[in-house]
Write an enzyme that holds these catalytic residues in place. Structure first.
Site, PDB file in Angstrom:
ATOM      1  N   ASP A 219       0.109  -1.716  54.760  1.00  0.00           N
ATOM      2  CA  ASP A 219       1.380  -1.977  55.435  1.00  0.00           C
ATOM      3  C   ASP A 219       2.298  -0.775  55.214  1.00  0.00           C
ATOM      4  O   ASP A 219       3.308  -0.854  54.507  1.00  0.00           O
ATOM      5  CB  ASP A 219       1.986  -3.279  54.911  1.00  0.00           C
ATOM      6  CG  ASP A 219       1.092  -4.462  55.228  1.00  0.00           C
ATOM      7  OD1 ASP A 219       0.777  -4.671  56.406  1.00  0.00           O
ATOM      8  OD2 ASP A 219       0.661  -5.152  54.284  1.00  0.00           O
TER       9      ASP A 219
ATOM     10  N   MET B 144       2.104 -12.923  49.825  1.00  0.00           N
ATOM     11  CA  MET B 144       2.286 -14.188  50.553  1.00  0.00           C
ATOM     12  C   MET B 144       1.066 -15.079  50.328  1.00  0.00           C
ATOM     13  O   MET B 144       0.837 -16.025  51.088  1.00  0.00           O
ATOM     14  CB  MET B 144       2.504 -13.924  52.036  1.00  0.00           C
ATOM     15  CG  MET B 144       3.798 -13.157  52.287  1.00  0.00           C
ATOM     16  SD  MET B 144       4.480 -13.440  53.917  1.00  0.00           S
ATOM     17  CE  MET B 144       3.200 -12.777  54.939  1.00  0.00           C
ATOM     18  N   GLY B 145       0.257 -14.762  49.329  1.00  0.00           N
ATOM     19  CA  GLY B 145      -0.925 -15.585  49.050  1.00  0.00           C
ATOM     20  C   GLY B 145      -2.118 -15.140  49.870  1.00  0.00           C
ATOM     21  O   GLY B 145      -2.124 -14.046  50.439  1.00  0.00           O
ATOM     22  N   ALA B 146      -3.158 -16.006  49.927  1.00  0.00           N
ATOM     23  CA  ALA B 146      -4.452 -15.640  50.525  1.00  0.00           C
ATOM     24  C   ALA B 146      -4.934 -14.343  49.868  1.00  0.00           C
ATOM     25  O   ALA B 146      -5.259 -13.362  50.544  1.00  0.00           O
ATOM     26  CB  ALA B 146      -4.347 -15.514  52.047  1.00  0.00           C
ATOM     27  N   LEU B 147      -4.939 -14.348  48.542  1.00  0.00           N
ATOM     28  CA  LEU B 147      -5.192 -13.127  47.777  1.00  0.00           C
ATOM     29  C   LEU B 147      -6.621 -12.628  47.972  1.00  0.00           C
ATOM     30  O   LEU B 147      -7.561 -13.410  47.999  1.00  0.00           O
ATOM     31  CB  LEU B 147      -4.934 -13.392  46.282  1.00  0.00           C
ATOM     32  CG  LEU B 147      -3.519 -13.862  45.930  1.00  0.00           C
ATOM     33  CD1 LEU B 147      -3.389 -14.078  44.421  1.00  0.00           C
ATOM     34  CD2 LEU B 147      -2.450 -12.890  46.424  1.00  0.00           C
TER      35      LEU B 147
ATOM     36  N   HIS C  36      -5.093  -7.212  46.985  1.00  0.00           N
ATOM     37  CA  HIS C  36      -4.082  -7.646  46.011  1.00  0.00           C
ATOM     38  C   HIS C  36      -4.573  -7.377  44.586  1.00  0.00           C
ATOM     39  O   HIS C  36      -3.811  -6.938  43.722  1.00  0.00           O
ATOM     40  CB  HIS C  36      -3.793  -9.147  46.176  1.00  0.00           C
ATOM     41  CG  HIS C  36      -3.247  -9.516  47.507  1.00  0.00           C
ATOM     42  ND1 HIS C  36      -3.988 -10.181  48.463  1.00  0.00           N
ATOM     43  CD2 HIS C  36      -2.028  -9.307  48.062  1.00  0.00           C
ATOM     44  CE1 HIS C  36      -3.248 -10.369  49.540  1.00  0.00           C
ATOM     45  NE2 HIS C  36      -2.062  -9.852  49.333  1.00  0.00           N
TER      46      HIS C  36
ATOM     47  N   GLU D 101      -9.205  -8.671  47.515  1.00  0.00           N
ATOM     48  CA  GLU D 101      -9.394  -7.504  46.633  1.00  0.00           C
ATOM     49  C   GLU D 101      -8.270  -6.474  46.752  1.00  0.00           C
ATOM     50  O   GLU D 101      -8.040  -5.705  45.824  1.00  0.00           O
ATOM     51  CB  GLU D 101     -10.722  -6.813  46.952  1.00  0.00           C
ATOM     52  CG  GLU D 101     -11.908  -7.460  46.293  1.00  0.00           C
ATOM     53  CD  GLU D 101     -13.198  -6.782  46.743  1.00  0.00           C
ATOM     54  OE1 GLU D 101     -13.246  -5.534  46.748  1.00  0.00           O
ATOM     55  OE2 GLU D 101     -14.119  -7.514  47.122  1.00  0.00           O
TER      56      GLU D 101
ATOM     57  N   GLY E 182       0.742  -2.363  48.912  1.00  0.00           N
ATOM     58  CA  GLY E 182      -0.475  -1.759  49.444  1.00  0.00           C
ATOM     59  C   GLY E 182      -0.174  -0.902  50.671  1.00  0.00           C
ATOM     60  O   GLY E 182       0.659  -1.265  51.515  1.00  0.00           O
TER      61      GLY E 182
END
Ligand code: PAF
Length: 284
Positions: free
Chosen positions: A153, A30-33, A37, A35, A150
Site C-alpha cells: 500500500d 484490519m485483520g485477515a492476517l 502482516h 504472511e 507494508g
C-alpha cells in the site's frame, strides 16, 4: 500475549512499555492476517520493539459498503497468527469506542489533499481520509512509537507520512518490503477471491512491475511496457503509472532518477495493487 479491546487498557499498556524503557512497535491491521502482516511483526520484533498489533476493520475507509461487509472477519484465526508470530499485545478496539457516532458520519476527521487525491484516491473517494482518520486515532491512543506499514500500500504510506509530518505525531514510520506468493502475486486478503485460473493470470501485475525495472531513459517507455503486459493478459487497468516517490505525481519524460512503478488492475473484478522501485537513466 495480552488481548485488549478497550482504549483505556491499550493506552495504559503502551504507557507502561515506555515507562519500562522499551519502545512500542505498532502494527495497525484490519485483520485477515497473512504472511505480509507476519513480516511486519517480525521486523518490529527484530528492532527490539514490544509488538502491539491492532485489528480494526475500519468502516469509514470503504467507499463501497458492500466491500466493508464482504471483508473477511476471522478473529480466532487472526489471534492464532498474532500469537504464533510473537505479537506481545493484540488490541481489537470496538466500533463503539473507535467511531462512537457510526453509522452517522464521524464529526472529527482528518481530511487531506494532494497525495491522497491521485491514483487510488481517484477511484475511491474519501478512502484516504478514512485511513488518515483511523491511523491518527491509533497513533493518538498508542502514543510515541514506531509504526510499521507494508509497501504493497505504497500510496497509503505516502498519505500517512504526510499526515505525521503535518500533525507532528511522535512516531517513526517503518516500511517493509512486499511479500509475494510462489507465483509472484503481492500478498493481500483480496487474493482469496481469485479463482485458481485468475490467480495465475494475476501474475501479469508483478511481471509488469518487473518489466518497468529495466533501466531506460524515459517514463513513458516504462508505462508502455507495463500496460502492454497487463492488456495482453486481459487485466482491466485502473492505473499503471511511474510516479515520484513522495508526491506521487507522474514522472515526465524529461526526468531521470528514482521513481515508483505503481499499478492497480482488476482481474475478473478483483482489484489488485502492486508497486516497485524503478530508476530512469539520465539521457546522454
Ligand atoms: O492497511 C491497512 O490494513 C489499513 O488501511 C490500516 C492502515 C490498518 C488502517 O485501517
Amino acid at each position: 500475549m495480552e488481548l485488549f479491546s478497550s482504549i483505556a487498557d491499550w493506552r495504559n499498556y503502551a504507557s507502561e512499555v515506555r515507562a519500562s524503557g522499551r519502545r512500542v512497535g505498532l502494527v495497525p491491521t484490519m485483520g485477515a492476517l497473512h504472511e505480509g502482516h507476519a513480516s511486519l511483526f517480525e521486523k518490529a520484533k527484530s528492532n527490539g520493539d514490544v509488538v502491539l498489533a491492532t485489528i480494526f476493520l475500519n468502516p469509514i475507509q470503504f467507499s463501497v459498503k458492500s466491500d466493508y461487509e464482504a471483508y473477511p472477519r476471522v478473529a480466532e484465526a487472526d489471534r492464532a497468527v498474532a500469537l504464533a508470530n510473537g505479537v506481545d499485545c493484540l488490541v481489537e478496539p470496538t466500533l463503539e469506542e473507535m467511531w462512537p457516532d457510526y453509522p452517522e458520519a464521524t464529526p472529527t476527521k482528518v481530511t487531506m489533499k494532494g497525495v491522497s487525491d491521485t491514483l487510488e484516491g481517484e477511484g475511491r473517494p474519501g478512502h484516504f481520509n478514512g485511513v488518515a482518520s483511523v491511523v491518527a486515532k491509533l497513533l493518538t491512543v498508542t502514543g510515541p512509537c514506531r509504526a510499521y506499514f507494508g509497501e504493497k500500500d505504497f500510496q497509503q504510506i505516502a498519505v500517512i507520512r504526510q499526515m505525521v509530518r503535518d500533525l507532528a505525531f511522535d512516531v517513526e514510520i517503518v516500511t517493509c518490503a512486499i511479500k509475494r506468493d510462489a507465483e509472484g502475486l503481492a500478498l493481500s486478503s483480496r487474493n482469496a477471491r481469485l479463482s485458481p485460473e485468475d490467480h495465475t493470470r494475476a501474475k501479469c501485475i508483478s511481471q509488469a512491475i518487473a518489466a518497468a525495472q529495466a533501466e531506460v531513459e524515459c517514463a513513458s517507455e516504462l508505462r508502455h511496457r507495463m500496460r502492454t503486459i497487463l492488456r495482453a493478459a486481459g487485466a482491466e487497468i485502473v492505473y499503471a503509472e511511474i510516479v515520484d516517490n513522495v508526491t506521487l505525481r507522474p514522472a515526465d519524460d524529461s526526468q531521470a532518477g528514482d521513481f515508483r512503478a505503481i499499478i492497480t488492475a482488476k482481474i475478473d473484478g478483483v482489484r489488485l495493487l502492486d508497486n516497485g522501485p524503478v530508476t530512469i537513466k539520465a539521457k546522454n
